[in-house]
Scaffold this motif. Structure first.
Motif, PDB file in Angstrom:
ATOM      1  N   ASP A 257       8.441  23.807  76.303  1.00 24.87           N
ATOM      2  CA  ASP A 257       7.187  23.073  76.148  1.00 24.87           C
ATOM      3  C   ASP A 257       6.022  23.978  75.765  1.00 24.87           C
ATOM      4  OD1 ASP A 257       8.350  20.641  76.712  1.00 24.87           O
ATOM      5  OD2 ASP A 257       7.830  20.691  78.841  1.00 24.87           O
TER       6      ASP A 257
ATOM      7  N   VAL B 108      -2.176  16.838  74.540  1.00 26.10           N
ATOM      8  CA  VAL B 108      -0.962  17.373  73.940  1.00 26.10           C
ATOM      9  C   VAL B 108      -1.331  18.747  73.361  1.00 26.10           C
ATOM     10  CG1 VAL B 108       0.686  17.012  72.061  1.00 26.10           C
ATOM     11  CG2 VAL B 108      -0.015  15.087  73.489  1.00 26.10           C
TER      12      VAL B 108
ATOM     13  N   TRP C   8       5.381  14.301  76.456  1.00 26.70           N
ATOM     14  CA  TRP C   8       4.005  14.588  76.846  1.00 26.70           C
ATOM     15  C   TRP C   8       3.423  13.516  77.753  1.00 26.70           C
ATOM     16  CZ3 TRP C   8       3.917  19.412  76.134  1.00 26.70           C
ATOM     17  CH2 TRP C   8       4.484  19.989  75.002  1.00 26.70           C
TER      18      TRP C   8
END
Length: 170
Positions: free
Chosen positions: A148, A120, A25
């Protein structure tokens, strides 16, 4: 035992966050934390990590649960989550660059905004409940990823182990 810890350091309606310098991240805002060392309890780890990353000493972090995740159908991983209050004198010279990233106070409303793509991706799922230490019990905030992309979330009861046993475990 999980491998990581994370803390959210609160001052009024703001939280001290770090814009991550490294992956995972990289470039996203997240709480302060890191990896447990051999023989270290989660509580001792978060006290050490906060000091190393911010120069702030926290003495009594409040355990707020776990954030666990399954990346790409791999075994579950996770982190112990804590909250601690900080005083204004501990927050001088912000924003400030460190070896881990940029430290800055962010409002909770900014962090939780549906329009905010700079955090995040799991934060909007668990942060509000984690910060509500008066009304919400610690829980396991579980996330499933495809690459992701966060594809599923659920709130689970904590395992049978008590909070005391979990924090004192070596």
């Amino acid at each position: 035992m999980l491998k990581y810890t994370i803390a959210f350091l609160k001052y009024e309606d703001k939280v001290l966050m770090i814009n991550r310098q490294k992956s995972p991240w990289q470039g996203a805002w997240n709480g302060i934390g890191g990896k447990l060392e051999a023989g270290e309890s989660p509580t001792n780890c978060i006290i050490r990590e906060v000091w190393e990353e911010t120069g702030i000493r926290i003495n009594d972090p409040v355990f707020r649960g776990l954030v666990t995740w399954n990346p790409d159908h791999e075994p579950a991983q996770g982190m112990y989550v804590f909250v601690a209050n900080v005083q204004p004198e501990e927050l001088i010279n912000l924003p400030r660059a460190t070896r881990e990233g940029i430290l800055e106070l962010k409002s909770v409303s900014w962090l939780l905004s549906e329009d905010n793509f700079g955090t995040v991706p799991t934060l909007r799922f668990f942060m509000e409940k984690v910060l509500d230490v008066r009304h919400e019990q610690p829980a396991d905030y579980h996330c499933t990823f495809n690459g992701d992309d966060l594809v599923h979330t659920e709130i689970r009861n904590l395992p049978e182990m008590t909070t005391f046993e979990l924090m004192e475990q070596k």
